[in-house]
Write a protein that holds these residues in place. Sequence first.
Motif, PDB file in Angstrom:
ATOM      1  N   THR A  52       0.815  -1.219   0.000  1.00 24.19           N
ATOM      2  CA  THR A  52       0.000   0.000   0.000  1.00 24.19           C
ATOM      3  C   THR A  52       0.851   1.272   0.000  1.00 24.19           C
ATOM      4  O   THR A  52       0.519   2.239  -0.676  1.00 24.19           O
ATOM      5  N   ARG A  53       1.976   1.279   0.712  1.00 25.66           N
ATOM      6  CA  ARG A  53       2.825   2.482   0.776  1.00 25.66           C
ATOM      7  C   ARG A  53       3.342   2.854  -0.612  1.00 25.66           C
ATOM      8  O   ARG A  53       3.289   4.018  -1.011  1.00 25.66           O
ATOM      9  N   TYR A  54       3.850   1.877  -1.334  1.00 22.73           N
ATOM     10  CA  TYR A  54       4.383   2.153  -2.673  1.00 22.73           C
ATOM     11  C   TYR A  54       3.265   2.590  -3.625  1.00 22.73           C
ATOM     12  O   TYR A  54       3.440   3.475  -4.467  1.00 22.73           O
ATOM     13  N   PHE A  55       2.113   1.942  -3.488  1.00 21.94           N
ATOM     14  CA  PHE A  55       0.978   2.288  -4.334  1.00 21.94           C
ATOM     15  C   PHE A  55       0.560   3.742  -4.106  1.00 21.94           C
ATOM     16  O   PHE A  55       0.343   4.504  -5.059  1.00 21.94           O
ATOM     17  N   VAL A  56       0.479   4.149  -2.842  1.00 22.67           N
ATOM     18  CA  VAL A  56       0.097   5.527  -2.511  1.00 22.67           C
ATOM     19  C   VAL A  56       1.136   6.514  -3.056  1.00 22.67           C
ATOM     20  O   VAL A  56       0.782   7.558  -3.615  1.00 22.67           O
ATOM     21  N   ILE A  57       2.416   6.192  -2.943  1.00 26.95           N
ATOM     22  CA  ILE A  57       3.476   7.077  -3.452  1.00 26.95           C
ATOM     23  C   ILE A  57       3.333   7.265  -4.961  1.00 26.95           C
ATOM     24  O   ILE A  57       3.400   8.387  -5.470  1.00 26.95           O
ATOM     25  N   VAL A  58       3.105   6.189  -5.692  1.00 25.57           N
ATOM     26  CA  VAL A  58       2.957   6.262  -7.150  1.00 25.57           C
ATOM     27  C   VAL A  58       1.719   7.088  -7.517  1.00 25.57           C
ATOM     28  O   VAL A  58       1.762   7.929  -8.414  1.00 25.57           O
ATOM     29  N   VAL A  59       0.608   6.868  -6.809  1.00 26.36           N
ATOM     30  CA  VAL A  59      -0.621   7.614  -7.088  1.00 26.36           C
ATOM     31  C   VAL A  59      -0.415   9.106  -6.804  1.00 26.36           C
ATOM     32  O   VAL A  59      -0.826   9.958  -7.602  1.00 26.36           O
ATOM     33  N   VAL A  60       0.225   9.441  -5.696  1.00 26.83           N
ATOM     34  CA  VAL A  60       0.477  10.847  -5.353  1.00 26.83           C
ATOM     35  C   VAL A  60       1.376  11.503  -6.401  1.00 26.83           C
ATOM     36  O   VAL A  60       1.107  12.627  -6.856  1.00 26.83           O
ATOM     37  N   ILE A  61       2.434  10.830  -6.799  1.00 24.63           N
ATOM     38  CA  ILE A  61       3.336  11.383  -7.822  1.00 24.63           C
ATOM     39  C   ILE A  61       2.569  11.606  -9.133  1.00 24.63           C
ATOM     40  O   ILE A  61       2.693  12.647  -9.777  1.00 24.63           O
TER      41      ILE A  61
END
Length: 135
Positions: A18-27
């Motif tokens: 989930t952390r990596y997914f959120v980072i990619v979505v935010v970017i």
Amino acid sequence: MFGKELNERIAEKILTDTRYFVIVVVIGAVMVGFVIQKCNRDSDYSRNMLLDLQKNLEYSKEGRIVEKRLDTENRYMPYYIIFYDQEKLDIDSNFYERIKEGDSISKKRSSTLYYIYRNDSILIYDYLQTSKNQL
């Protein structure tokens, strides 16, 4: 092979953690936001240029310049000139640099040409050509 495996592991981490997914979505959201902001800014600039051109085409004047100044409060068109009849005209920096106090100007409606009379010479300033160069 090593590059393909690495890409697959990165893709798996992004989709499962989930952390990596959120980072990619935010970017991605930030990048889309920048694109939208740039498009809006370009649209506003184009609209202002068209309004200026329309205003310029409707303007006509024959008169002598008695003063040219910098208006620190007007950030969009910071330069202006004052004619002998005390009429004020906002101008761009290119026009400001070409004229001098004491010059006479002739500008006809539906034209973008300004004729600047100075001593025994006539200078021609084309507002439309200058506007095209600013785009």
